[in-house]
Design a protein around this motif. Structure first.
Motif, short mmCIF file in Angstrom:
data_model
loop_
_atom_site.label_atom_id
_atom_site.label_comp_id
_atom_site.label_asym_id
_atom_site.label_seq_id
_atom_site.Cartn_x
_atom_site.Cartn_y
_atom_site.Cartn_z
N ALA A 293 0.83 -1.20 0.00
CA ALA A 293 0.00 0.00 0.00
C ALA A 293 0.86 1.24 0.00
O ALA A 293 2.01 1.22 0.47
N PRO A 294 0.32 2.37 -0.50
CA PRO A 294 1.04 3.63 -0.38
C PRO A 294 1.07 4.11 1.07
O PRO A 294 0.26 3.68 1.90
N ALA A 295 1.98 5.02 1.37
CA ALA A 295 2.10 5.55 2.72
C ALA A 295 0.79 6.17 3.18
O ALA A 295 0.07 6.81 2.41
N GLY A 296 0.48 5.95 4.45
CA GLY A 296 -0.72 6.53 5.03
C GLY A 296 -1.98 5.70 4.87
O GLY A 296 -3.06 6.14 5.27
N THR A 297 -1.88 4.51 4.27
CA THR A 297 -3.03 3.62 4.16
C THR A 297 -2.70 2.32 4.90
O THR A 297 -1.55 1.92 5.00
N TYR A 298 -3.77 1.67 5.39
CA TYR A 298 -3.59 0.54 6.29
C TYR A 298 -4.70 -0.49 6.08
O TYR A 298 -5.71 -0.24 5.41
N ALA A 299 -4.50 -1.62 6.71
CA ALA A 299 -5.59 -2.55 7.01
C ALA A 299 -5.82 -2.49 8.52
O ALA A 299 -4.89 -2.22 9.29
N TRP A 300 -7.06 -2.77 8.93
CA TRP A 300 -7.45 -2.58 10.32
C TRP A 300 -8.09 -3.86 10.85
O TRP A 300 -9.13 -4.29 10.34
N LEU A 301 -7.44 -4.48 11.83
CA LEU A 301 -8.01 -5.66 12.50
C LEU A 301 -8.86 -5.17 13.67
O LEU A 301 -8.35 -4.49 14.57
N THR B 95 -6.19 -2.87 15.72
CA THR B 95 -4.77 -2.99 15.41
C THR B 95 -4.53 -2.57 13.97
O THR B 95 -5.19 -3.07 13.05
N GLY B 96 -3.61 -1.66 13.77
CA GLY B 96 -3.29 -1.19 12.44
C GLY B 96 -2.22 -2.05 11.79
O GLY B 96 -1.17 -2.32 12.38
N ILE B 97 -2.47 -2.47 10.56
CA ILE B 97 -1.54 -3.28 9.78
C ILE B 97 -0.96 -2.39 8.70
O ILE B 97 -1.67 -1.93 7.80
N GLY B 98 0.34 -2.12 8.79
CA GLY B 98 1.01 -1.28 7.83
C GLY B 98 1.94 -2.07 6.93
O GLY B 98 2.03 -3.31 7.05
N PRO B 99 2.67 -1.39 6.05
CA PRO B 99 3.59 -2.10 5.15
C PRO B 99 4.67 -2.89 5.87
O PRO B 99 5.21 -3.85 5.32
N GLY B 100 5.00 -2.50 7.11
CA GLY B 100 5.99 -3.25 7.87
C GLY B 100 5.41 -4.31 8.77
O GLY B 100 6.15 -4.93 9.56
N SER B 101 4.12 -4.55 8.68
CA SER B 101 3.44 -5.52 9.54
C SER B 101 3.22 -6.83 8.82
O SER B 101 3.35 -6.93 7.59
N ALA B 102 2.86 -7.83 9.59
CA ALA B 102 2.39 -9.10 9.04
C ALA B 102 1.25 -9.58 9.92
O ALA B 102 1.23 -9.32 11.13
#
Length: 334
Positions: A258-266, A290-297
């Motif tokens: 995803a581009p910066a500033g966008t997320y997935a949300w658990l 919980t926010g899932i960002g580009p550095g998350s899994a």
């Protein structure tokens, strides 16, 4: 409320397409049907939040399809997304698009045969109520479940909305808002649907798209409240922002592209809501977000996030949502 009920009833009774085709669908094709699939296909899920596509995520999808033949399913518009797969994403041999206007098309052997031969299947955006009406409990939905065992399945926007084992049906509604859903979470306008698709690792997942840009956190919590009160008590929410995509490997491990500033949300409520009654606003004392960002899994088997971008506990009291955690970049500017 009475007006909303009448709208929902009329939507069910009215013809589903103003210009129905004889076979219940229109077909479009681009590419070379005779071309061999260059690579080996593999299972995986592409969960796209809608809006502009993340090309890295969609190229992950086409690689999972062995850079072969894609079948795209939708119930509105035309060949545009097929052309985008071919000419913008690239790296595919062909894209065949079926635009449904009648439920009978979900039984058509020509469509089922095309799906059997496809290296990947993609569910486009649009109106998910049409997908439920056209596809639920048909040979087509059963076939998608089976194909997910050895090839990728993707969806964006409304396509994403039906990829969980529970989802929002959107019957008779242009899209219920957060205030409306929180004001009456078990009312008839909160149309949750189960027993539709049964994709791998999505058993406990309720998906929602266009997430924060359309302020959908509260309505997702209301959807979860209704499902927990009437069905699965362990269902959780997974919201995906516009332009963002979760790519899910065969083992259930997923990462965000995803581009910066966008997320997935658990979104994980604690237990059952304190109050979820017909005609009454929702009370939900604790909802972990919980926010899932580009550095998350995220491990969808265990619903565990590593490297979370942010987290916190929100609550709903009298239909008012407070305490939603703020992503770090946003907190700096406030």
């Amino acid at each position: 409320m009475i007006l909303r009920l009448w709208v929902a009833l009329l939507a069910l009774l009215m013809p589903l397409a103003a210009h129905a085709t004889p076979d219940g669908y229109t077909r479009y094709f681009i590419g070379d049907r005779a071309a061999p699939t260059p690579g080996k296909r593999a299972p995986g899920l592409l969960l796209s939040g809608g809006g502009d596509w993340d090309l890295g995520a969609f190229r992950w999808f086409t690689a999972k399809a062995g850079h072969g033949h894609i079948v795209l399913l939708r119930a509105s518009q035309g060949p545009e997304l097929g052309e985008e797969f071919m000419n913008v994403v690239g790296g595919v041999a062909s894209v065949e698009t079926f635009v449904f206007d009648d439920r009978k098309a979900a039984y058509d052997p020509r469509i089922l045969s095309a799906l059997e031969k496809a290296d990947g299947v993609f569910l486009a955006g649009g109106d998910q109520s049409r997908y439920v009406r056209f596809w639920q409990a048909t040979p087509l939905s059963a076939l998608i479940d089976r194909l997910a065992k050895d090839r990728p399945i993707g969806g964006t926007s409304a396509g994403l909305a039906i990829m969980g084992w529970n989802g929002y049906g959107a019957f008779g509604d242009d899209g219920i808002t957060t205030p409306e859903a929180l004001a009456n979470p078990v009312g008839p306008a909160v149309t949750v649907v189960g027993d539709f698709l049964h994709l791998p690792h999505m058993q406990r997942i309720f998906t929602d798209s266009h997430f924060m840009i359309r302020n959908r956190m509260g309505r997702l919590i209301a959807f979860l409240a209704k499902v927990r009160m009437t069905g699965s008590r362990t269902v959780v929410g997974l919201g995906v922002d516009e332009k963002a995509s979760l790519v899910v490997e065969a083992d259930g491990m997923a990462r965000l592209m995803a581009p910066a500033g966008t997320y997935a949300w658990l979104v994980e409520p604690s237990g059952l809501p304190a109050k979820a009654q017909l005609g009454e606003p929702l009370d939900y004392p604790a909802v972990r977000i919980t926010g899932i960002g580009p550095g998350s899994a995220i491990d969808l088997r265990r619903l565990k996030v590593s490297g979370a971008a942010f987290s916190g506990v929100a609550k709903v009291s009298g239909g008012v949502l407070t305490g939603v955690p703020v992503p770090p970049a946003q907190s700096i500017t406030r």
